[in-house]
Scaffold this active site. Structure first.
Site, mmCIF file in Angstrom:
data_model
loop_
_atom_site.group_PDB
_atom_site.id
_atom_site.type_symbol
_atom_site.label_atom_id
_atom_site.label_comp_id
_atom_site.label_asym_id
_atom_site.label_seq_id
_atom_site.Cartn_x
_atom_site.Cartn_y
_atom_site.Cartn_z
ATOM 1 N N LEU A 139 0.957 -1.200 0.175
ATOM 2 C CA LEU A 139 0.020 -0.038 0.010
ATOM 3 C C LEU A 139 0.880 1.218 -0.016
ATOM 4 O O LEU A 139 0.584 2.049 -0.825
ATOM 5 C CB LEU A 139 -0.849 -0.085 1.066
ATOM 6 C CG LEU A 139 -1.777 1.205 1.393
ATOM 7 C CD1 LEU A 139 -2.673 1.329 0.217
ATOM 8 C CD2 LEU A 139 -2.948 1.165 2.650
ATOM 9 N N ASP A 165 11.071 2.919 12.591
ATOM 10 C CA ASP A 165 10.431 1.681 13.428
ATOM 11 C C ASP A 165 9.435 2.279 14.325
ATOM 12 O O ASP A 165 9.718 2.907 15.313
ATOM 13 C CB ASP A 165 11.611 1.008 14.195
ATOM 14 C CG ASP A 165 10.928 -0.072 14.720
ATOM 15 O OD1 ASP A 165 9.601 -0.178 14.881
ATOM 16 O OD2 ASP A 165 11.741 -0.987 15.551
ATOM 17 N N ILE A 166 8.218 2.255 13.833
ATOM 18 C CA ILE A 166 7.122 2.557 14.688
ATOM 19 C C ILE A 166 6.878 2.215 16.215
ATOM 20 O O ILE A 166 6.219 2.721 16.786
ATOM 21 C CB ILE A 166 5.595 2.663 14.046
ATOM 22 C CG1 ILE A 166 5.410 1.235 13.566
ATOM 23 C CG2 ILE A 166 5.775 3.437 12.829
ATOM 24 C CD1 ILE A 166 3.706 1.027 13.152
ATOM 25 N N THR A 218 -8.699 -3.617 9.173
ATOM 26 C CA THR A 218 -8.858 -4.743 8.350
ATOM 27 C C THR A 218 -10.268 -5.547 8.366
ATOM 28 O O THR A 218 -10.832 -5.138 9.651
ATOM 29 C CB THR A 218 -7.786 -5.823 8.521
ATOM 30 O OG1 THR A 218 -8.197 -7.296 7.843
ATOM 31 C CG2 THR A 218 -7.443 -6.125 10.026
ATOM 32 N N TYR A 229 -3.875 -11.838 14.412
ATOM 33 C CA TYR A 229 -3.624 -10.518 13.550
ATOM 34 C C TYR A 229 -4.873 -9.565 13.614
ATOM 35 O O TYR A 229 -4.716 -8.325 13.894
ATOM 36 C CB TYR A 229 -3.373 -11.003 12.041
ATOM 37 C CG TYR A 229 -3.746 -10.038 10.905
ATOM 38 C CD1 TYR A 229 -2.747 -9.055 10.772
ATOM 39 C CD2 TYR A 229 -4.729 -9.856 10.321
ATOM 40 C CE1 TYR A 229 -2.948 -7.984 9.858
ATOM 41 C CE2 TYR A 229 -5.074 -8.895 9.275
ATOM 42 C CZ TYR A 229 -4.054 -8.034 9.120
ATOM 43 O OH TYR A 229 -4.242 -6.867 8.269
HETATM 44 N N1 LIG Z 1 -2.455 -6.928 2.605
HETATM 45 C C1 LIG Z 1 -3.787 -7.049 2.627
HETATM 46 O O1 LIG Z 1 -4.595 -8.128 2.305
HETATM 47 C C2 LIG Z 1 -4.646 -6.229 3.817
HETATM 48 C C3 LIG Z 1 -3.939 -5.228 4.567
HETATM 49 N N2 LIG Z 1 -4.654 -4.376 5.433
HETATM 50 C C4 LIG Z 1 -4.010 -3.498 6.096
HETATM 51 O O2 LIG Z 1 -3.329 -2.584 5.211
HETATM 52 C C5 LIG Z 1 -2.148 -2.031 5.595
HETATM 53 C C6 LIG Z 1 -1.205 -2.062 4.616
HETATM 54 O O3 LIG Z 1 -1.084 -3.381 4.333
HETATM 55 P P1 LIG Z 1 0.117 -3.755 3.164
HETATM 56 O O4 LIG Z 1 0.791 -2.837 2.514
HETATM 57 O O5 LIG Z 1 -0.636 -4.973 2.314
HETATM 58 O O6 LIG Z 1 1.119 -4.617 3.818
HETATM 59 P P2 LIG Z 1 2.728 -5.029 3.470
HETATM 60 O O7 LIG Z 1 2.984 -6.192 4.605
HETATM 61 O O8 LIG Z 1 2.962 -5.230 2.362
HETATM 62 O O9 LIG Z 1 3.353 -3.810 4.247
HETATM 63 C C7 LIG Z 1 3.582 -3.446 5.748
HETATM 64 C C8 LIG Z 1 5.084 -2.664 5.844
HETATM 65 O O10 LIG Z 1 4.943 -2.413 7.225
HETATM 66 C C9 LIG Z 1 6.413 -2.478 7.690
HETATM 67 N N3 LIG Z 1 6.539 -2.647 8.978
HETATM 68 C C10 LIG Z 1 6.356 -3.701 9.622
HETATM 69 N N4 LIG Z 1 6.779 -3.678 10.851
HETATM 70 C C11 LIG Z 1 7.088 -2.246 10.964
HETATM 71 C C12 LIG Z 1 7.538 -1.384 11.891
HETATM 72 N N5 LIG Z 1 8.005 -1.839 13.266
HETATM 73 N N6 LIG Z 1 8.001 0.033 11.705
HETATM 74 C C13 LIG Z 1 7.848 0.403 10.620
HETATM 75 N N7 LIG Z 1 7.469 -0.466 9.523
HETATM 76 C C14 LIG Z 1 7.033 -1.535 9.822
HETATM 77 C C15 LIG Z 1 7.060 -3.595 6.870
HETATM 78 O O11 LIG Z 1 8.171 -3.289 6.418
HETATM 79 P P3 LIG Z 1 9.232 -4.525 6.455
HETATM 80 O O12 LIG Z 1 8.559 -5.502 5.357
HETATM 81 O O13 LIG Z 1 10.519 -3.973 6.243
HETATM 82 O O14 LIG Z 1 8.955 -5.240 7.768
HETATM 83 C C16 LIG Z 1 5.977 -3.527 5.450
HETATM 84 O O15 LIG Z 1 6.594 -2.536 4.614
HETATM 85 C C17 LIG Z 1 -1.868 -2.756 7.070
HETATM 86 O O16 LIG Z 1 -2.275 -1.958 7.958
HETATM 87 C C18 LIG Z 1 -2.522 -3.974 6.905
HETATM 88 O O17 LIG Z 1 -3.071 -4.437 8.167
HETATM 89 C C19 LIG Z 1 -5.960 -4.661 5.656
HETATM 90 C C20 LIG Z 1 -6.520 -5.210 4.756
HETATM 91 C C21 LIG Z 1 -6.003 -6.431 3.888
HETATM 92 C C1 LIG Z 2 -2.010 -19.902 -1.582
HETATM 93 C C2 LIG Z 2 -3.617 -20.586 -1.409
HETATM 94 C C3 LIG Z 2 -4.443 -20.179 -0.394
HETATM 95 N N1 LIG Z 2 -5.549 -20.651 -0.314
HETATM 96 C C4 LIG Z 2 -6.615 -19.931 0.668
HETATM 97 C C5 LIG Z 2 -5.917 -19.815 2.118
HETATM 98 C C6 LIG Z 2 -6.854 -18.581 2.557
HETATM 99 O O1 LIG Z 2 -8.022 -19.094 3.271
HETATM 100 C C7 LIG Z 2 -7.250 -17.748 1.291
HETATM 101 C C8 LIG Z 2 -6.143 -16.463 1.150
HETATM 102 O O2 LIG Z 2 -4.881 -16.724 1.330
HETATM 103 P P1 LIG Z 2 -3.669 -15.890 1.686
HETATM 104 O O3 LIG Z 2 -2.861 -16.422 2.777
HETATM 105 O O4 LIG Z 2 -3.008 -15.452 0.548
HETATM 106 O O5 LIG Z 2 -4.300 -14.587 2.070
HETATM 107 P P2 LIG Z 2 -4.668 -13.992 3.734
HETATM 108 O O6 LIG Z 2 -3.604 -13.709 4.563
HETATM 109 O O7 LIG Z 2 -5.691 -14.631 4.286
HETATM 110 O O8 LIG Z 2 -5.234 -12.436 3.293
HETATM 111 C C9 LIG Z 2 -5.629 -11.624 4.226
HETATM 112 O O9 LIG Z 2 -4.440 -10.592 4.670
HETATM 113 C C10 LIG Z 2 -4.570 -9.932 5.715
HETATM 114 C C11 LIG Z 2 -3.392 -9.014 6.047
HETATM 115 C C12 LIG Z 2 -5.815 -8.980 5.670
HETATM 116 O O10 LIG Z 2 -6.054 -8.099 6.198
HETATM 117 C C13 LIG Z 2 -7.085 -9.859 4.937
HETATM 118 O O11 LIG Z 2 -8.180 -8.800 4.506
HETATM 119 C C14 LIG Z 2 -6.684 -10.642 3.966
HETATM 120 O O12 LIG Z 2 -6.472 -9.998 2.584
HETATM 121 O O13 LIG Z 2 -6.621 -18.716 0.214
HETATM 122 C C15 LIG Z 2 -6.066 -21.464 -0.830
HETATM 123 O O14 LIG Z 2 -7.137 -22.044 -0.922
HETATM 124 N N2 LIG Z 2 -5.221 -22.353 -1.565
HETATM 125 C C16 LIG Z 2 -3.941 -21.784 -2.119
HETATM 126 O O15 LIG Z 2 -3.278 -22.407 -3.051
#
Ligand SMILES: NC(=O)C1=CN([C@@H]2O[C@H](COP(=O)(O)OP(=O)(O)OC[C@H]3O[C@@H](n4cnc5c(N)ncnc54)[C@H](OP(=O)(O)O)[C@@H]3O)[C@@H](O)[C@H]2O)C=CC1
Ligand SMILES: Cc1cn([C@H]2C[C@H](O)[C@@H](COP(=O)(O)OP(=O)(O)O[C@H]3O[C@@H](C)C(=O)[C@@H](O)[C@H]3O)O2)c(=O)[nH]c1=O
Length: 283
Positions: free
Chosen positions: A12, A37-38, A102, A126
């Site tokens: 993001l 580092d937050i 989330t 989480y």
């Molecule tokens: N991914 C998803 O499917 C979803 C994400 N969200 C929320 O959206 C937001 C963005 O997620 P997304 O971009 O996908 O996540 P990512 O895992 O891609 O990015 C998270 C970032 O946070 C950084 N981070 C971790 N620990 C620290 C720390 N102590 N201080 C500073 N930075 C840190 C990581 O850095 P590093 O890699 O160097 O540790 C990484 O760059 C998050 O709040 C997540 O909970 C909500 C719903 C779904």
């Molecule tokens: C790789 C894989 C996953 N799955 C399933 C596992 C799980 O139930 C679902 C999604 O898998 P993932 O582990 O990729 O995604 P997941 O970590 O569950 O994603 C979640 O991440 C966090 C950060 C959020 O905040 C959520 O909104 C959501 O996006 O798909 C399969 O059924 N077959 C597969 O081959």
């Protein structure tokens, strides 16, 4: 206007960096985990004193849902305690906090899209840690936006779309769960929305839901990824019981975005259009 983006190297954060390039009138500070580092209270305090941001978009989080189950202390430090630290600094410096949360704060027992007022009840570490982060923001600040989103993917970082495409390089059949229903969110759409909130200096503070339009299973999502990417992969629909994971996930976590649309007059793209847009950039 000075905007600090934390966790700026995640998917993001990287999307926000791309979108921000079109907003040259705003001053951006992009801090990766190395820059800031937050969880480190002194580091955060010094950073705020030095840069004096008006707005903070917190994209930093511990997002490895399964790994989180066995690393609760670290997870709570990043997703909750660090959010308290950021909120306190925002309060002290009169800054607005835009915090990302989330769909996993819900337990998935609903039968219709979750409203912002619906009861939370996370199923795993989480989700529980993210909920605690939300609570800190609300207790400490008045000037906040908590944006809950779901199933985020993009051309950057790690996500389900990229996992599927990577698996397709070595497999022509995959099993994917068909009984978990949610809404995918293209991180670039979310990034545009967040930048719009910030640049418009909106004061419609509160909790909002943002995901792409639609409601599908991971199986449907996987099938569409392969269809649009023109990959010849057979995707078998399986129940969650056949794909055991350390963390329990909600069966249904579609977010009701009607309040977001009403308050911000935003046009949210549907998941198919956004997936196609993302794949065009990625492939
Ligand atoms: N991914 C998803 O499917 C979803 C994400 N969200 C929320 O959206 C937001 C963005 O997620 P997304 O971009 O996908 O996540 P990512 O895992 O891609 O990015 C998270 C970032 O946070 C950084 N981070 C971790 N620990 C620290 C720390 N102590 N201080 C500073 N930075 C840190 C990581 O850095 P590093 O890699 O160097 O540790 C990484 O760059 C998050 O709040 C997540 O909970 C909500 C719903 C779904
Ligand atoms: C790789 C894989 C996953 N799955 C399933 C596992 C799980 O139930 C679902 C999604 O898998 P993932 O582990 O990729 O995604 P997941 O970590 O569950 O994603 C979640 O991440 C966090 C950060 C959020 O905040 C959520 O909104 C959501 O996006 O798909 C399969 O059924 N077959 C597969 O081959």
């Amino acid at each position: 206007m000075k905007i600090l983006v934390t966790g700026a190297s995640g998917q993001l954060g990287t999307c926000i960096q791309e979108v921000a390039a079109e907003y040259e009138n705003l001053e951006w500070i992009f801090a990766s985990s190395i820059d800031l580092d937050i969880t480190d209270v002194e580091e955060v305090s010094d950073f705020f004193s030095e840069h004096q941001p008006d707005t903070v978009i917190n994209c930093a989080a511990y997002t490895a849902v399964d790994k989180a189950e066995n690393h609760a202390e670290t997870v709570y430090n990043v997703n909750a305690e660090a959010v308290r630290i950021l909120s306190e600094q925002c309060k002290f410096h009169n800054a607005v906090l835009v915090h990302i949360s989330t769909d996993f704060v819900f337990d998935g027992t609903a039968k219709e899209p979750y409203k912002i007022t619906d009861a939370t009840n996370p199923l795993g570490v989480y989700g529980a840690s993210k909920l605690k982060g939300e609570t800190y923001v609300q207790e400490i600040l008045d000037t906040y936006f908590i944006i809950r989103t779901s199933w985020v993917y993009s051309e950057f970082g790690g996500n389900f779309m990229k996992t599927m495409l990577r698996l397709a390089e070595t497999k022509n059949e995959l099993n994917v769960v068909a009984d978990q229903i949610g809404a995918p969110t293209y991180a670039m759409d979310l990034a545009k929305f967040l930048v719009e909130i910030v640049s418009s200096k909106s004061t419609n503070y509160g909790i909002y839901h943002y995901s792409n339009k639609g409601s599908i299973s991971w199986h449907t999502f996987a099938s569409a990824i392969f269809e649009y990417a023109q990959k010849d992969v057979v995707v078998h629909a399986i129940p969650t019981t056949e794909y055991p994971t350390p963390a329990k996930r909600p069966e249904y976590s579609v977010l009701d975005t009607s309040n977001t649309i009403a308050q911000f007059k935003v046009d949210i793209p549907d998941w198919k259009t956004s997936l196609q847009n993302c794949l065009k950039k990625y492939l």
